[in-house]
Design an enzyme around this catalytic site. Structure first.
Site, PDB file in Angstrom:
ATOM      1  N   ASP A   1       0.815  -1.153  -0.189  1.00 47.04           N
ATOM      2  CA  ASP A   1       0.094  -0.079  -0.069  1.00 47.04           C
ATOM      3  C   ASP A   1       0.961   1.206   0.132  1.00 47.04           C
ATOM      4  OD1 ASP A   1      -2.414   1.684   0.146  1.00 47.04           O
ATOM      5  OD2 ASP A   1      -3.212  -0.154   1.519  1.00 47.04           O
TER       6      ASP A   1
ATOM      7  N   ASP B   1      -2.928   4.689  -2.290  1.00 46.60           N
ATOM      8  CA  ASP B   1      -3.889   5.340  -1.786  1.00 46.60           C
ATOM      9  C   ASP B   1      -4.465   6.686  -2.347  1.00 46.60           C
ATOM     10  OD1 ASP B   1      -5.560   5.018   0.729  1.00 46.60           O
ATOM     11  OD2 ASP B   1      -4.430   6.924   1.452  1.00 46.60           O
TER      12      ASP B   1
ATOM     13  N   GLU C   1      -6.472   3.954  -6.264  1.00 47.21           N
ATOM     14  CA  GLU C   1      -7.577   4.262  -5.702  1.00 47.21           C
ATOM     15  C   GLU C   1      -8.193   5.547  -5.836  1.00 47.21           C
ATOM     16  OE1 GLU C   1      -9.510   4.219  -1.007  1.00 47.21           O
ATOM     17  OE2 GLU C   1      -7.423   5.269  -1.365  1.00 47.21           O
TER      18      GLU C   1
ATOM     19  N   HIS D   1     -11.245  -2.892   3.311  1.00 49.82           N
ATOM     20  CA  HIS D   1     -10.999  -2.123   4.735  1.00 49.82           C
ATOM     21  C   HIS D   1     -11.875  -1.051   5.200  1.00 49.82           C
ATOM     22  CE1 HIS D   1      -8.134   0.044   2.454  1.00 49.82           C
ATOM     23  NE2 HIS D   1      -8.167   0.998   3.460  1.00 49.82           N
ATOM     24  N   ASP D   2     -12.329  -0.529   3.959  1.00 49.17           N
ATOM     25  CA  ASP D   2     -13.038   0.932   4.243  1.00 49.17           C
ATOM     26  C   ASP D   2     -14.486   0.685   4.174  1.00 49.17           C
ATOM     27  OD1 ASP D   2     -10.909   2.678   4.674  1.00 49.17           O
ATOM     28  OD2 ASP D   2     -10.479   3.147   2.457  1.00 49.17           O
TER      29      ASP D   2
END
Length: 545
Positions: free
Chosen positions: A98, A200, A242, A316-317
């Site tokens: 990430d 991210d 993302e 995860h979000d």
């Protein structure tokens, strides 16, 4: 690996804090991940997306990084990280890191230096502005997690931009020296053997703050092309961005074959489609399978000739896939299978979020004190100040809050769910007590077996990678019917994504007779005439013209 190896692979996201705790402190760690690599290899996973394990004060669960070249001690050591990369490679899996470079932690040495003096060497590595005439923030911009988007640094009397938490100051991507430091860090990780990066909020790095352009800013694609030239060119690695702001028209600019930017994109239009226009995620709309289909199909069409997309319903979000889109009570396994088949048959690279391979459901919390996520806690305070009822907020947070998908993976039905021998950092989910990887793996018709068969099909059947996409019966409110075509092959997928029986008349050009590949209720070798699909029934049929 051959160029474009990620097209035939399936990704698996590991959110390390909740994956597997090896040392018994209640927090997942790198040795715990290594201990579960055989589970991932047996599933057929092609690469792991590893959420941040860098050193961090943990203001936002690791997305506030204080040292890009060190591991947060509770997760392990750099030697543990090297072992994970090596052990994954032995099992033909890559580890995709990430990459969080829109912002750092306010404890990062870069920011600690930058905030001390307006003439500090790294001052312009961050975004600073003078106060407004009244001494307040430069403008009324709000952060995503609630509260002002500008925070005062009293040392110099200027405000810094922090679009997430105050502890996450935004980097200034107009600074060439800062970009060079990021490129150097990326090369360092690639040289250690990582298989690429998930980037991210990458749509934020081209921002023009004074013009009010934060997402998809004017310099975004310039920065991505420079990243490719300076770091990625000539390396056979995966890059996935993302981009919550992305629309179908953005697919090719980000991921087109001749763009020299990214390989694929996480877009979220299908997620925000289910949010309230005013209250957002905290007051979710009822799930609408037709709306979900409309968004995902639009991305299929946008990438039909060029570009690539990531296929996902959970991370995860987000809430658990089966809780948000399926039926976690009456048809948990069947609805999870139907959703997985409907998603993985599309063009793109599928991702499985930890625990979804055996149908984990949302965590549930009764009191705000049980939540751990900074976004939820901040928005709770703001919602209470605005007069929202406590019970309504808790209900929304239990449906769409980030902690719902972050409870520990339930490996067994024993103490600590096989996740830890200690006290877990966040509460286990009572609804998951009867759901475990161990129990599902023992069932030949379980979700793990279903995922394994589907992942093998995606790896071995070129039609799932290269086949053209064609949709049918798009006016139906609950059934998805689409096909992939390649040469003389057809692969048709029909899925009733509701808990009630659905009937439809097969369009003549969708009629098919062939070999059933996967199903959630019973095998079907043909679909023609008037068809009745049971609740959450899905089937994939392969035929040769």
């Amino acid at each position: 690996m051959a160029p474009g190896w990620w097209r035939r692979r399936t990704g698996y996201q590991v959110w390390p804090r909740s994956f597997c705790d090896f040392d018994g402190d209640g927090i997942g760690d790198l040795p715990g991940i290594v201990s579960k690599l055989d589970h991932l290899a047996d599933l057929g996973v092609g690469f792991i997306w590893l959420s941040p394990v860098y050193d961090s004060p943990m203001a936002d669960m690791g997305y506030d990084i204080s040292d890009y070249r060190a591991i947060w001690p509770p997760f392990g050591t750099m030697a543990d990280m090297d072992r994970l990369i090596g052990e994954a490679a032995v099992r033909d899996m890559g580890v995709v890191m990430d990459l969080v470079v829109n912002h750092t932690s306010d404890r990062h040495p870069w920011f600690l230096e930058a905030r001390t003096d307006r003439t500090a060497p790294r001052r312009d590595w961050y975004v600073w502005r003078d106060p407004a005439p009244d001494g307040g923030p430069p403008d009324d911009r709000q952060s995503y997690f609630g509260g002002p988007g500008w925070r005062l640094a009293p040392e110099t009397g200027q405000y810094y931009l922090a679009l997430f938490t105050p502890a996450q100051p935004d980097l200034n991507w107009e600074c060439a020296a800062m970009r060079a430091a990021v490129w150097d860090m990326m090369r360092w990780w690639l040289d250690r053997g990582v298989a690429g990066f998930r980037m991210d909020v990458i749509d934020h790095i081209g921002k023009d703050v004074d013009a009010g352009l934060i997402e998809n800013g004017p310099r975004l694609h310039d920065h991505l092309r420079e990243m490719h030239r300076e770091v990625l060119a000539g390396r056979n690695v995966l890059t996935v961005g993302e981009a919550w702001s992305a629309e179908p028209a953005d697919a090719v600019p980000y991921t087109g074959r001749d763009r020299g930017e990214l390989d694929m994109l996480f877009q979220f239009r299908h997620v925000t489609e289910g949010w309230d226009p005013v209250q957002g995620k905290w007051r979710p709309r009822p799930h609408d399978p037709a709306a979900l289909r409309r968004v995902l199909y639009s991305w299929q069409r946008a990438t039909a000739e060029d570009g690539w997309t990531a296929l996902f319903l959970g991370n995860h979000d987000l809430p658990r896939m089966v809780s948000r889109y399926g039926d976690p009570v009456a048809h948990r396994v069947r609805s999870a299978k139907a959703l997985t088949l409907a998603l993985h048959g599309l063009r793109g690279t599928p991702f499985v979020y930890q625990g979804d391979e055996f149908g984990m459901v949302n965590g549930r919390f009764d009191r705000i004190e049980e939540f751990r996520d900074v976004e939820t806690l901040t928005h709770h305070r703001l919602a209470m100040e605005a007069g929202m009822a406590e019970a309504e907020f808790i209900a929304g947070a239990n449906t769409n809050g980030r902690d719902t998908g972050r409870t520990p993976v339930q490996w067994t039905d024993g103490p600590g769910a096989g996740f830890t021998n200690g006290t877990p950092w966040i509460g286990l989910t009572p609804a998951n007590a009867h759901i475990s990887a161990e129990a599902d793996a023992a069932d030949a018709n379980g979700l793990i077996a279903f995922h394994r068969r589907l992942i093998v099909l995606r790896r071995d059947m070129a039609i799932l990678t290269d086949g053209r996409f064609a949709a049918h019966a798009e006016d139906h409110t609950s059934v998805w019917i689409y096909e992939r075509r390649l040469g003389g092959e057809r692969l048709l997928i029909a899925a009733n994504l509701t808990g009630t029986e659905a009937q439809l008349d097969m369009p003549p050009d969708a009629t098919i007779a062939g070999r059933p590949l996967l199903w959630t209720v019973a095998p079907r070798d043909r679909l023609e005439g008037t068809v009745t699909l049971a609740p959450w029934e899905a089937v994939a049929i392969h035929a040769l013209d």
